[in-house]
Design an enzyme around this catalytic site. Structure first.
Site, short mmCIF file in Angstrom:
data_model
loop_
_atom_site.label_atom_id
_atom_site.label_comp_id
_atom_site.label_asym_id
_atom_site.label_seq_id
_atom_site.Cartn_x
_atom_site.Cartn_y
_atom_site.Cartn_z
N CYS A 137 0.84 -1.19 0.00
CA CYS A 137 0.00 0.00 0.00
C CYS A 137 0.89 1.26 0.00
O CYS A 137 1.68 1.45 0.91
CB CYS A 137 -0.90 -0.04 1.21
SG CYS A 137 -2.21 1.16 1.12
N ASN A 202 0.88 -4.37 -6.30
CA ASN A 202 0.03 -3.46 -5.57
C ASN A 202 -0.06 -2.18 -6.40
O ASN A 202 0.45 -2.11 -7.51
CB ASN A 202 0.59 -3.21 -4.17
CG ASN A 202 -0.51 -2.81 -3.19
OD1 ASN A 202 -1.30 -1.91 -3.47
ND2 ASN A 202 -0.57 -3.48 -2.05
#
Lengths: 424, 455
Positions: A137, A202
């Site tokens: 993230c 991601n």
């Protein structure tokens, strides 16, 4: 009969289509709707330690390209904003009701062994199929030393992976961040730490746009914005490249990979599988159209496999890997030239103007009795493909191989290469 | 709904108010409502931005069509509108009345590719509407040259010429025979193509540049003479259009109930209340051009029960495009091909029927077959074309002014054969008599006048 079922690091699912850890998997309500629609598995939206984080309004930015909405997508939402126990209870009940679908739990806690140990113990109680370590993230959580802040440091990736392997019997999937110069060091670190599988990519650091009235990034939160994670169809090429790097790497090529990045169709999925992926994860496409998109992903993949005579995903998985090479190994004696099908040509002239303005002046703009004719000048054509890509008519411009009569020759042996290998 | 008119035992059935009051507004509203932003963006993004774009070549005014469409796609609507108006000050009217299917849209590469061209006309309207709605005029006048130019005719040719002359710094006087400027946009095309007084708004917009005096009700040959204008002004531009209507040359042509389509359309366009405009129950239109379509559809939309358009040749020979023909048919107009009028028959001194003979081509010539049919009619409209009436030019006194095929002869700079006199639009012997051609000719004449006066 085509069989789409997979075994991913010991996790069995009826098809390879999983929902990525993201807003669509934040609650039992959503995940069960997804399973009813046919998704093979879901990575539960990332759990963290209590007290839960707090999210902003708004959270999403999107790129519309020439009327196509959500060609690229970005978010500044953090991990789950619900209490840990609420999520754990829902995971338990979903897994009980859907034993044949994969429920994998994404995790992100501070970089201390106790934090990971504690949360793993609590997740084990849910009977989830595995855990995915969110080292990717790129926004918000990374400012707090988690997410991409871990994923960008191979030593941390290895350390946390090792802790997790020590403290759980569940398969450990390490989710990698693309916000690195090379995906290989963190991927190798995960392997070294004992990861059972990798998932990638991601989201990518991004600002999708600037609101020129507010003079602020979008999404704008009370007049200010921040970078978020970029995903959606626009990022697929980046993800494909990173998947290929891992598939080609001697240290990583055997580890199961769950591919993520702009996957919206069965074809996207098949491409990642051709590069070695065993499962694929989807978020943006579901957030654009709802869960029913999985119907064509399953149906389309089955029909393509049937037509291609593949019974199982393993039959074609990784087949493209051997054809991904370094530039220096490409055959420099291979030639093509563009060919324009005059019957299909609609006279838009784009092939001419792009070649004339930006390339090799190899498409002539002619007028025969006032009628436009665009014609390739083969002697000038370097076979770059630009005209083929801009031509709006499918199949009108094709690249025709030209027999040069020369043997294959790559850069490593090319006379222009001062560092060439001596011919034997 | 058709109201039952008073029962009449003889005489024509011509009444006003055939429809419920609310239907008039509906029937004469915009046939192509403006595009919303989302629609315009989707359409604009379909454009391939062609090199050497065929649409530009197909536009008589040479508008940079891919250029303005690209600007729409980037939300630069004002830039798009200006790109259009720089080439064609009547960009608003042309967006509405151009037969785009035979011009830009007909040439669009998407038409070749998939039979679905970019909606260039509608995009043009999207781009120009906001500029016409502005309070200020977007073009500046050039530094005053001290030259004065007379423009005869306040239609698209005359006003295009006047506007460009004003831009170039000249002082212009426009002489218009009718009460209002605008020409066919004001008096001649179907209301639903240019509703809500669009033509008047556009004229006001064009005059907004300043330096153009408009003299209405000033007809050449009646109120002003060409000789006088040549004396009083540095140059004269003739753009008076076509004042004559071609005759059927058949018996009964002058019966009551037989009218020129253009006159009835002018009446309709000037009507304050369409519910008070009388229209026949059975209407016969003779002709095959856009005027024939406009009168046929408008009488249908006024409530006529039966409207039959009769054309002496086949559909592909009609002046009206196939798109226009279809539009008439969708509006309930019956089109009969291959028949020519032979007699208009009267009852009680008023036209009651039109008799036709069917036709065919024999050895390249149109001939009657001998077979005849009759259509009962309360009104018969002549729409077989307009003609140029040269009388006001007093050509007998200006023997140097030459005509060709009954129209004014001009060279490629729109100079007539008389020194100091230019001409353009329908009154000259060039083109298909389209609005967009008139605009281009007026514009090019203006540059020629400018060059001559500055030279």
């Amino acid at each position: 009969m085509v069989d789409l079922s997979i075994n991913f690091a010991g996790i069995q699912t009826p098809n390879p289509f999983w929902l990525a850890s993201a807003p669509p998997t934040d609650k039992a309500y959503n995940v069960e709707r997804a399973f009813r629609a046919g998704w093979g598995g879901a990575i539960w939206k990332t759990l963290g330690e209590d007290p839960p984080i707090v999210n902003t309004a708004s959270r999403y930015g999107a790129i519309s390209y020439k009327g196509l909405r959500v060609a690229g997508f970005n978010n500044i939402e953090l991990i789950t904003d619900r209490p840990l126990q609420v999520n754990l209870d829902e995971i338990t009940s979903v897994k009980r009701r859907w034993p044949k679908r994969a429920v994998v739990v994404s995790l992100m806690v501070p970089c201390t062994e106790d934090s990971w140990k504690n949360i793993l113990r609590r997740v084990e109680g849910t009977n989830a199929d595995g855990v995915e370590l969110n080292f990717g993230c790129p926004h918000g959580m990374s400012e707090r030393g988690m997410g991409a802040a871990v994923g960008q440091v191979p030593d941390y990736v290895e350390m946390v992976t090792r802790w997790c392997k020590q403290h759980t019997r569940m398969p450990v999937i390490v989710k990698l961040t693309p916000n690195v110069t090379s995906i290989l060091p963190p991927a190798r670190a995960a392997v070294k730490g004992g990861a059972d599988a990798l998932s990638l990519i991601n989201t990518i650091n991004s600002i999708v746009s600037i609101d020129l009235d507010l003079m602020a990034p979008e999404p704008t939160v009370d007049g200010k914005g921040t970078h978020g994670g970029y995903c959606g169809p626009a990022v697929k090429p980046i993800a494909l490249h990173m998947a290929a790097e891992i598939a080609r790497d001697p240290d990583c090529h055997n580890i199961p990979v769950s591919a993520i990045g702009g996957i919206e169709t069965w074809r996207d999925a098949a491409e990642f599988m051709a590069l070695g992926a065993r499962s694929v994860q989807v978020c943006t496409a579901a957030m654009h159209y709802g869960f029913k998109i999985v119907d064509d992903m399953i149906d389309g993949l089955e029909r393509w496999m049937e037509k291609s005579r593949y019974d199982r995903i393993e039959d074609f998985r990784g087949r493209a890997v051997k054809n991904v090479t370094d530039w220096q190994h490409l055959n420099l004696n291979y030639k093509t030239v563009a060919e324009i099908d005059q019957d299909l040509c609609i006279k838009c002239g784009l092939c001419h103007i792009v070649c004339e303005d930006t390339s090799h002046q190899a498409v002539a703009a002619l007028r025969n009795d006032g009628r436009r004719r665009y014609q390739v000048i083969e002697s000038e054509c370097v076979g770059c493909n630009l005209c083929m890509h801009v031509c709006p008519v499918e199949g009108c411009i094709t690249m025709k191989p030209v027999d040069t009569g020369k043997p294959a020759l790559d850069w490593t042996r090319h006379p222009n290469n001062p560092l060439r290998q001596a011919a034997e | 709904m058709t109201q039952t008119p008073e029962i009449k035992h003889e005489g024509p059935d011509i009444v006003s108010g055939r429809l419920a009051a609310s239907r008039y507004a509906e029937n004469f509203a915009d046939i192509h409502p403006p595009l919303a932003r989302e629609q315009a963006l989707v359409e604009a993004n379909r454009c391939y931005f062609c090199y050497d774009a065929p649409c530009i070549e197909a536009c008589p005014t040479g508008i940079d069509i891919p250029g303005f469409i690209k600007k729409i796609a980037t939300d630069n609507v004002a830039g798009a509108g200006m790109r259009i108006l720089e080439a064609n000050i009547f960009g608003g009217a042309c967006a509405r009345v151009c037969p785009t299917e035979i011009l830009c849209e007909g040439a669009c590469v998407r038409a070749a590719q998939e039979g679905d061209p970019i909606a260039i006309g509608r995009l043009q309207r999207y781009a120009t509407d906001p500029i016409l709605a502005r309070a200020s005029h977007p073009f500046a006048r050039g530094a005053p040259t001290g030259k004065r130019i007379a423009v005869v005719g306040g239609g698209p040719a005359g006003l295009s010429c006047a506007h460009r002359l004003a831009q170039l710094g000249h002082q212009v006087a426009v002489f218009e025979a009718r009460p209002r400027l605008g020409g066919l946009n004001e008096y001649g095309v179907a209301e639903y193509k240019v509703p809500d007084r669009f033509a008047r708004r556009e004229v006001d917009f064009i005059l907004g540049i300043g330096g153009i005096e408009a003299h209405a009700n000033q007809a050449l040959g009646r109120d002003v003479s060409l000789a006088q204008l040549r004396q009083d002004y540095d140059a004269v531009f003739l753009g008076m259009g076509l004042a004559g209507v071609k005759a059927l040359e058949c018996e009964g042509e002058s019966l009551p109930g037989v009218a020129n389509a253009v006159d009835y359309i002018a009446q309709l366009r000037s009507a304050e209340d369409l519910a008070r405009l009388p229209v026949g129950r059975r209407v016969v239109v003779i002709g095959g051009g856009n005027t024939a379509i406009d009168i046929a559809v408008q009488t249908r939309r006024l409530g006529a029960d039966e409207v039959t358009l009769v054309y002496r040749r086949g559909p592909e020979m009609m002046g009206a495009t196939s798109h226009e023909q279809e539009f008439a048919q969708v509006n309930g107009v019956t089109i009969r091909h291959w028949a020519k009028p032979i007699r208009l028959r009267a009852e009680a001194g008023h036209v009651a029927a039109a008799e036709f003979e069917t036709t065919r081509i024999e050895e390249g010539k149109l001939v009657g077959t001998g077979a005849a049919f009759s259509l009962p009619a309360d009104m018969v409209f002549k729409a077989i074309g307009q003609s140029f009436i040269a009388d006001p030019l007093e050509t007998d006194r200006l023997d140097a002014l030459e005509l060709r095929h009954g129209k004014i002869e001009v060279d490629d700079q729109f100079r007539t054969t008389v020194r100091g006199v230019w001409a353009g639009g329908d009154c000259v012997a060039r083109g298909l008599d389209l609005t967009v051609e008139a605009v281009e000719q007026g514009k090019r004449a203006a540059h020629s006048i400018d060059a001559a006066l500055k030279g």
